[in-house]
Design an enzyme around this catalytic site. Structure first.
Site, PDB file in Angstrom:
ATOM      1  N   VAL A 147      50.731  74.689  18.825  1.00 43.55           N
ATOM      2  CA  VAL A 147      49.520  74.031  18.322  1.00 43.55           C
ATOM      3  C   VAL A 147      49.143  74.682  16.993  1.00 43.55           C
ATOM      4  O   VAL A 147      48.989  75.902  16.922  1.00 43.55           O
ATOM      5  CB  VAL A 147      48.360  74.165  19.328  1.00 43.55           C
ATOM      6  CG1 VAL A 147      47.072  73.615  18.727  1.00 43.55           C
ATOM      7  CG2 VAL A 147      48.703  73.448  20.627  1.00 43.55           C
ATOM      8  N   GLU A 148      49.020  73.874  15.975  1.00 40.67           N
ATOM      9  CA  GLU A 148      48.603  74.353  14.647  1.00 40.67           C
ATOM     10  C   GLU A 148      47.390  73.554  14.204  1.00 40.67           C
ATOM     11  O   GLU A 148      47.517  72.464  13.644  1.00 40.67           O
ATOM     12  CB  GLU A 148      49.749  74.189  13.641  1.00 40.67           C
ATOM     13  CG  GLU A 148      50.971  75.034  13.909  1.00 40.67           C
ATOM     14  CD  GLU A 148      50.900  76.410  13.271  1.00 40.67           C
ATOM     15  OE1 GLU A 148      49.853  76.729  12.640  1.00 40.67           O
ATOM     16  OE2 GLU A 148      51.881  77.160  13.391  1.00 40.67           O
TER      17      GLU A 148
END
Length: 571
Positions: free
Chosen positions: A279-280
């Protein structure tokens, strides 16, 4: 304030109390976890799983309403385990605050309680704790909050998200022991991007999706599609690829999709037949917004695991069983995009690119008051750049290297056997490097090596104490990744065997002159020497290289020079 409200208030983080202007320090963790345990007895347990180089305990919070608060209980009950990790890069710390918020809400509301009846969550608020405590207001100058944050690297200046294979950092070894104990079906790794300004607020990538066990890849596509769909339904603008421009700082250059190598969390877990999700959140979104997006992903994933986790576990165990049978296996060790692309509508902002009188280069300026659709190329056709067919039997690590390699195999949970008796003149495949390039500078504390060459039939004396690492085991893909020399994350590539490429014996020049004259009596060799002189001006101009031509053909030459110590066997 009513007692229940006061108890819930005690579970609020420093980030929440400050309106997401600040994030808490490491000292917040232990008291906060204790408050969770007091509020939800029987549903929360603290687990200390290591100590950082600076002496700080590494803490995890185990959360479930199933009663399975230990790894052995979760395994006995066949419950899906999600490992949620925050702060591997301690400046990108929204995972820490999002995790506490998500778990508190799940423990309080009915939907969350229902999910926690069927799922175990192991939450690591801060992975890189020593880096987290190097608090500074400008550790992340290209990020919108919090006011202060930690740094990317550890106290030993190692990037933990480059360490999943080589396992140099004490923190990495502690984390892998936690993983080995709990065997999470999904490993959720929460970051914030670097890079440009645009409207998209999160990128979500996962494996197995591009590579790994075929059945797990098919299932992974469904997990990815559902997770991205839920985010869109919550108002997010998610991307399924990491938005790094092909040309640095040039939005018009577009993007290329990628497959992460196993030095990264996202590339590592498919080698274990398990899922990893990267997750960014977008670093220029306000901190509170980034925390909310990460919170949504944790809750969404837990809900999906409650509904589908039994199937995920069954497919993972089936993949383990297939690998343990030792079926023919080809492993892609590195990927690359092709020249094919499609034009996408990317939600960016208006921008200008003008000459800079300061840098002498081009200055990109974004106007985030003016949303703009960028029509840019996306290179998302990926093909293998390096592949390897696994040997039918496995790999042999010679006794001289057995101790150091066995320690790493133990960390990775890879099975091996020690040869109790020597096997002389064994039929093997050997790899001799035709060229060797050692990196001129260190990378993540290692001098990396790049070689060319190929496996070839050979005979070798295999001494007692050597390690036999079979292909027929659940982590067969990990075995191939570790030992195939051409892979970018092999032990050879990480410099584990650099001494094999160092010459230790030499022939004095005056001796080589005599040896050369003897060898030149051989017409075939004399012809080869003359051809080399005629075709290679650099060789012809170098007295030392000309003498090496003869020295390496002498019986005194080092047979082991440039010979990879590990061999392959078909039985």
């Amino acid at each position: 304030m009513p007692v229940q409200a006061a108890q819930v208030e005690a579970l609020r983080t420093e980030a929440e109390r400050s309106g997401f202007v600040r994030t808490g320090r490491y000292a917040e963790l232990a008291p906060l976890i204790a408050q969770f345990q007091a509020r939800y007895p029987g549903a929360v347990r603290e687990e200390s799983f290591g100590t950082t180089p600076e002496g700080r305990p590494m803490l995890a919070m185990v959360v479930t309403r199933s009663g399975a608060l230990t790894a052995s209980e979760a395994r006995a009950r066949n419950l899906p385990v999600l490992l949620v990790q925050g702060g591997i890069h301690a400046g990108e710390i929204e995972g820490k605050d999002a995790g506490f918020i998500a778990l508190r809400q799940m423990l309080e509301d009915k939907a969350g309680k229902d999910a926690l009846e069927k799922v175990v969550i192991v939450f690591v608020p801060i992975y890189n704790i020593d880096g987290h405590e190097r608090f500074h207001a400008w550790n992340r100058p290209n990020q919108n909050g919090p006011a202060e944050m930690g740094q990317r690297a550890t106290a030993q200046n190692l990037n933990l998200n480059r360490d999943y294979i080589k396992q140099d950092a004490p923190e990495s070894r502690a984390m892998l022991a936690l993983v080995e104990r709990w065997d999470p079906i999904v490993y959720l790794d929460i970051h914030a991007t670097d890079g440009a300004k645009f409207q998209h607020d999160v990128a979500v990538q996962m494996e197995p999706l591009h590579e790994g066990d075929a059945a797990l890849m098919k299932l992974g596509q469904g997990i990815s599609d559902e997770l991205l769909g839920q985010l869109r339904g919550q108002g997010s603008k998610p991307l399924p690829f990491y938005p790094t421009f092909l040309k640095r700082d040039d939005p018009s250059s577009g993007f290329a999709d990628n497959v992460y190598s196993p030095r990264f969390s996202t590339g590592y877990f498919q080698l274990r037949n398990r899922y990893s999700i990267l997750v960014e959140t977008h670093s220029w979104k306000p901190y509170g917004e980034r925390v909310q997006i990460a919170r949504n992903i944790i809750v969404d994933l837990a809900g999906m695991a409650a509904r589908q986790g039994a199937r995920w576990l069954a497919e993972a165990k089936a993949a383990d069983a297939r690998a343990a049978q030792g079926a023919p296996l080809q492993v892609v060790l590195d990927w690359k995009p092709t020249e094919r692309f499609r034009t996408i509508d990317f939600q960016g902002y208006a921008y200008t690119r003008t000459p800079s009188e300061v840098s002498g280069g081009t200055w990109t300026r974004y106007d985030d008051r003016k949303p703009q659709v960028w029509k840019v190329p996306l290179y998302d056709e990926l093909v293998p750049a390096v592949s390897a067919d696994a040997p039918a039997g496995g790999y042999i690590v010679p006794a001289a290297y057995a101790a150091q390699v066995a320690a790493l195999l133990d960390l990775h949970g890879v099975r091996y056997e020690r040869l109790q008796q020597a096997r002389l003149q064994a039929q093997v495949e050997s790899f001799r490097a035709q060229s060797v390039a050692l990196a001129p500078t260190t990378f993540e504390s290692r001098q990396r090596a790049t070689v060319t060459g190929a496996w070839a039939p050979d005979t070798r004396d295999l001494l007692a104490g050597s390690l036999f690492v079979p292909i027929a085991q659940p982590r067969a893909r990990l075995v191939v990744t570790l030992f195939e020399p051409l892979g970018p994350d092999s032990l050879l590539s990480w410099g584990q065997f650099n001494s094999s490429f160092q010459q230790q014996e030499y022939m004095e020049g005056y001796v080589a002159e005599e040896v050369a004259r003897v060898q030149l009596r051989d017409p075939a060799l004399a012809k080869a020497y003359q051809q080399r002189l005629d075709s290679d001006p650099a060789f012809a101009a170098s007295p030392s290289e000309r003498l090496k031509f003869f020295a390496k053909r002498h019986s005194s030459a080092e047979h082991a020079l440039n010979l990879y110590p590990v061999v392959r066997v078909e039985k």
